[in-house]
Structure formats: structure tokens, C-alpha cells
Motif scaffolding. Structure first.
Motif, PDB file in Angstrom:
ATOM      1  N   ASN A  10       0.809  -1.226   0.000  1.00 51.12           N
ATOM      2  CA  ASN A  10       0.000   0.000   0.000  1.00 51.12           C
ATOM      3  C   ASN A  10       0.842   1.277   0.000  1.00 51.12           C
ATOM      4  OD1 ASN A  10       0.776  -0.725   2.705  1.00 51.12           O
ATOM      5  ND2 ASN A  10      -0.710   0.742   3.504  1.00 51.12           N
ATOM      6  N   VAL A  11       0.567   2.103  -0.987  1.00 51.31           N
ATOM      7  CA  VAL A  11       1.068   3.480  -1.042  1.00 51.31           C
ATOM      8  C   VAL A  11      -0.164   4.376  -0.967  1.00 51.31           C
ATOM      9  CG1 VAL A  11       2.095   5.221  -2.543  1.00 51.31           C
ATOM     10  CG2 VAL A  11       3.185   2.979  -2.315  1.00 51.31           C
ATOM     11  N   ASN A  12      -0.208   5.237   0.020  1.00 49.30           N
ATOM     12  CA  ASN A  12      -1.376   6.108   0.195  1.00 49.30           C
ATOM     13  C   ASN A  12      -0.996   7.357   0.964  1.00 49.30           C
ATOM     14  OD1 ASN A  12      -1.833   3.555   2.291  1.00 49.30           O
ATOM     15  ND2 ASN A  12      -2.067   5.542   3.302  1.00 49.30           N
ATOM     16  N   PHE A  39       3.374  11.363   2.210  1.00 46.64           N
ATOM     17  CA  PHE A  39       3.418  10.140   1.414  1.00 46.64           C
ATOM     18  C   PHE A  39       3.629   8.993   2.377  1.00 46.64           C
ATOM     19  CE2 PHE A  39       5.826   6.878  -0.800  1.00 46.64           C
ATOM     20  CZ  PHE A  39       5.290   6.840  -2.072  1.00 46.64           C
ATOM     21  N   THR A  43       3.955   0.305   2.828  1.00 45.62           N
ATOM     22  CA  THR A  43       4.922   0.130   1.747  1.00 45.62           C
ATOM     23  C   THR A  43       5.600   1.452   1.409  1.00 45.62           C
ATOM     24  OG1 THR A  43       3.650  -1.724   0.880  1.00 45.62           O
ATOM     25  CG2 THR A  43       5.176  -0.651  -0.635  1.00 45.62           C
ATOM     26  N   GLY A  44       4.833   2.526   1.390  1.00 40.03           N
ATOM     27  CA  GLY A  44       5.423   3.836   1.121  1.00 40.03           C
ATOM     28  C   GLY A  44       6.433   4.242   2.166  1.00 40.03           C
ATOM     29  N   VAL A  59       9.216  -0.373  -6.140  1.00 41.86           N
ATOM     30  CA  VAL A  59       7.955  -0.250  -5.418  1.00 41.86           C
ATOM     31  C   VAL A  59       6.834  -0.710  -6.347  1.00 41.86           C
ATOM     32  CG1 VAL A  59       6.388   1.275  -4.168  1.00 41.86           C
ATOM     33  CG2 VAL A  59       8.862   1.668  -4.069  1.00 41.86           C
ATOM     34  N   ALA A  61       2.889  -1.059  -6.623  1.00 39.90           N
ATOM     35  CA  ALA A  61       1.733  -0.479  -5.942  1.00 39.90           C
ATOM     36  C   ALA A  61       0.701  -0.033  -6.968  1.00 39.90           C
ATOM     37  CB  ALA A  61       2.181   0.716  -5.090  1.00 39.90           C
ATOM     38  N   LEU A  72       0.776  11.637  -5.016  1.00 39.57           N
ATOM     39  CA  LEU A  72       1.570  10.482  -4.591  1.00 39.57           C
ATOM     40  C   LEU A  72       2.619  10.134  -5.645  1.00 39.57           C
ATOM     41  CD1 LEU A  72      -1.284   8.234  -3.152  1.00 39.57           C
ATOM     42  CD2 LEU A  72       0.587   9.242  -1.818  1.00 39.57           C
ATOM     43  N   TRP A  83       3.028   1.961 -11.809  1.00 36.66           N
ATOM     44  CA  TRP A  83       1.902   1.699 -10.922  1.00 36.66           C
ATOM     45  C   TRP A  83       0.578   1.658 -11.663  1.00 36.66           C
ATOM     46  CZ3 TRP A  83       3.385   5.738  -6.593  1.00 36.66           C
ATOM     47  CH2 TRP A  83       4.576   5.302  -5.972  1.00 36.66           C
TER      48      TRP A  83
END
Length: 304
Positions: A10-12, A39, A43-44, A59, A61, A72, A83
């Protein structure tokens, strides 16, 4: 510290507010001293730490196809070219800090609900680089992908990755079904990076040491269980023994993402040949530095 690390999850956006005490009564407003829009995601956070520590990262995502998703992507433009884009709004996680250092999260899954096995496979290289580790995190906020974890783990193994796992807290709690699901995943995991509450939840009714040994038995042969203990440091349990590292006494400013920073530092140290005890010390020192600095720093002073 150098190395290559593949980060999947997860990148959020993380919106951090606090400290909040006492918890507000419904219908009221609470003014807090601090705010930070960053950010993030598990994962981020690990990606930011790994890059700061000099690593090469990949990365894997997804993001929303909206202004927040573009924001992001702007933090990692080269990575973001790969991504997947979701038509859902970008996910936002609001972290409320408490005076004693704990935190509470409110998360709208948004684009994370669309992150799938197909998205991951499309972004994976055909073969892992020598000694490359794939870290899976943000498991329970990517439910579509989590449903295919057995297939994902097998595919990572087939492509030559060593596998690390940090599940995070399950949204429905540690039910018997969730425990068995995670323990079944562990059969293909080389590094389980769990906190002490998660370890105890995976083996209820046992003290922490016995619970850790029970979880270890479910890992891949030769695997290692790392038990993250916050301000008390961390421990590592493997077939060759157990050892623990204490954390230095530091002023705690911001604990959000500390475990993710620890994960990156530990895996990079292990990947570059540090002995397990030294990798654990490096990770504890890095996480301690992160929680005690603003703007956040990752290297301890003597390593900077």
C-alpha cells in the motif's frame, strides 16, 4: 547501506494529527497541536526509508486516477510509471497520535481495494536479482491481493525472491480463521516481521517466547522471526537461537511508520551480509532515530 529491495503493498496518503487526549465525545471538536500530510502507507514508509539508506528499490503499488494519486506519484515519479491506476478515489489514512505514543488509524481504502495479483505480476521482473528480497506489507488494507496471497507467494518463490512479510493489524481482528490464514502464508516466508502483539495473537495462550517459537515452526525452513517491541527494542528467533536488542532511550516525537522503517533497515542490512544480530541492531537504531526526529531522519549519527 546499499542493496535491492522489492516492496509490494500500500502506497497512500497519511494525514497525521495529534496528540489527542482525551478521546473526543461524539459531536464535539478537538483542537490538536500537530499536523502532517505525507506520502505513506506501510509500503510507502518502507520505500522512503530504504531510499534514504541508499538502497535500490522497486515499489509495486497502485494509486487513484485523481489529484491525490498524482500527488503520490510526484514523490516517486520513476516508480510511479509502473503503478496501476484505479478509478476509485485515492486512499487516505488518518493517524491520530496519543500522548503516550500510541496511535489510532482511520482508513478509507479507496484505490487499495482494487490492487490485485495481476497488478503485481505485471510489475514484477521475470527473475529476481541475486539475494533480492520482496517485502509484502499493508496486507489487510489490500484485500483483493490478500485473497491471492498463496499464488503471489508461490510466484515470488518461482522467480527467485526471498520473501519477507509484515501483515499489519487485521481489520476484523485476529480470528481463528485469520490466524490460520497468516500461518499458512508463513510456509513460504523467509523473514516474518511482526510486532509482539501480532506474535502473541498468532499463538494465543502462550507467553511471548513460546509464541515466537511456535510461529517460527510455521516459517520456511531456515526462516527467521523478528519480533518488534517498540521502545523495548526487538528480538530475532531462528533455528540457530534467539537474541534481543534493546532500544536506546530517545525522545519520542512520532511513532507512525516506525515498524516500516525498521523493516527496511533490517532487510537491507541482512541483504548486504550483516550478521542477524548486527542487522537487528541496525534496524533498532534506525527506527529509534526515525521516531525521535522531525523532519524524520533514518541514519543514526555515527552512520550518517
Amino acid at each position: 547501506m546499499t542493496g535491492a529491495l522489492t516492496l509490494i503493498g500500500n502506497v497512500n496518503v497519511d494525514l497525521i494529527l495529534g496528540p489527542a487526549a482525551p478521546w473526543p465525545t461524539p459531536g464535539t471538536e478537538l483542537i490538536v497541536a500537530d499536523q502532517d500530510l505525507r506520502f505513506g502507507g506501510s509500503t510507502g514508509n518502507s520505500a522512503l526509508a530504504a531510499i534514504a539508506l541508499g538502497a535500490q528499490v522497486r515499489v509495486i503499488a497502485n494509486i487513484g486516477r485523481d489529484p491525490i494519486g498524482a500527488w503520490l506519484a510526484g514523490h516517486m515519479p520513476k516508480q510511479a510509471k509502473r503503478w496501476s491506476r484505479s478509478e476509485r478515489p485515492s486512499a487516505i489514512s488518518v493517524g491520530i497520535g496519543h500522548p503516550e505514543g500510541e496511535r489510532t488509524f482511520f482508513t478509507a481504502l479507496g484505490h487499495l481495494a482494487d490492487f490485485s495479483l495481476a497488478d503485481v505480476i505485471r510489475q514484477l521482473p521475470p527473475r529476481a536479482a541475486p539475494d533480492e528480497i520482496a517485502l509484502l506489507s499493508g496486507v489487510f488494507v489490500t484485500p483483493l491481493l490478500a485473497a491471492d496471497y498463496p499464488s503471489l507467494l508461490q510466484e515470488l518463490r518461482r522467480r527467485g525472491f526471498a520473501i519477507a512479510l509484515d501483515t499489519g493489524w487485521p481489520t476484523g481482528g485476529w480470528t481463528a480463521e485469520t490466524r490460520e490464514r497468516v500461518l499458512n502464508w508463513c510456509g513460504l516466508v523467509d523473514y516474518a516481521l511482526f510486532n509482539e502483539v501480532e506474535v502473541a495473537s498468532l499463538a494465543p495462550g502462550l507467553d511471548l517466547s513460546a509464541a515466537a517459537r511456535q510461529v517460527l515452526r510455521r516459517l520456511s525452513p531456515g526462516g527467521a522471526l523478528v519480533v518488534k517491541r517498540g521502545g523495548d527494542g526487538a528480538a530475532l528467533v531462528s533455528a540457530t537461537g534467539e537474541f534481543a536488542v534493546s532500544a536506546p532511550a530517545v525522545p519520542v516525537i512520532d511513532t507512525i511508520g516506525a515498524g516500516d522503517v525498521f523493516n527496511a533497515a533490517f532487510l537491507l542490512a541482512a541483504q548486504t551480509g550483516e550478521a542477524p544480530a548486527d542487522a537487528l541492531r541496525s534496524a533498532v537504531a534506525c527506527a529509534s532515530r526515525a521516531v525521535s526526529t522531525r523532519p524524520r531522519q533514518f541514519c543514526c549519527p555515527q552512520a550518517a
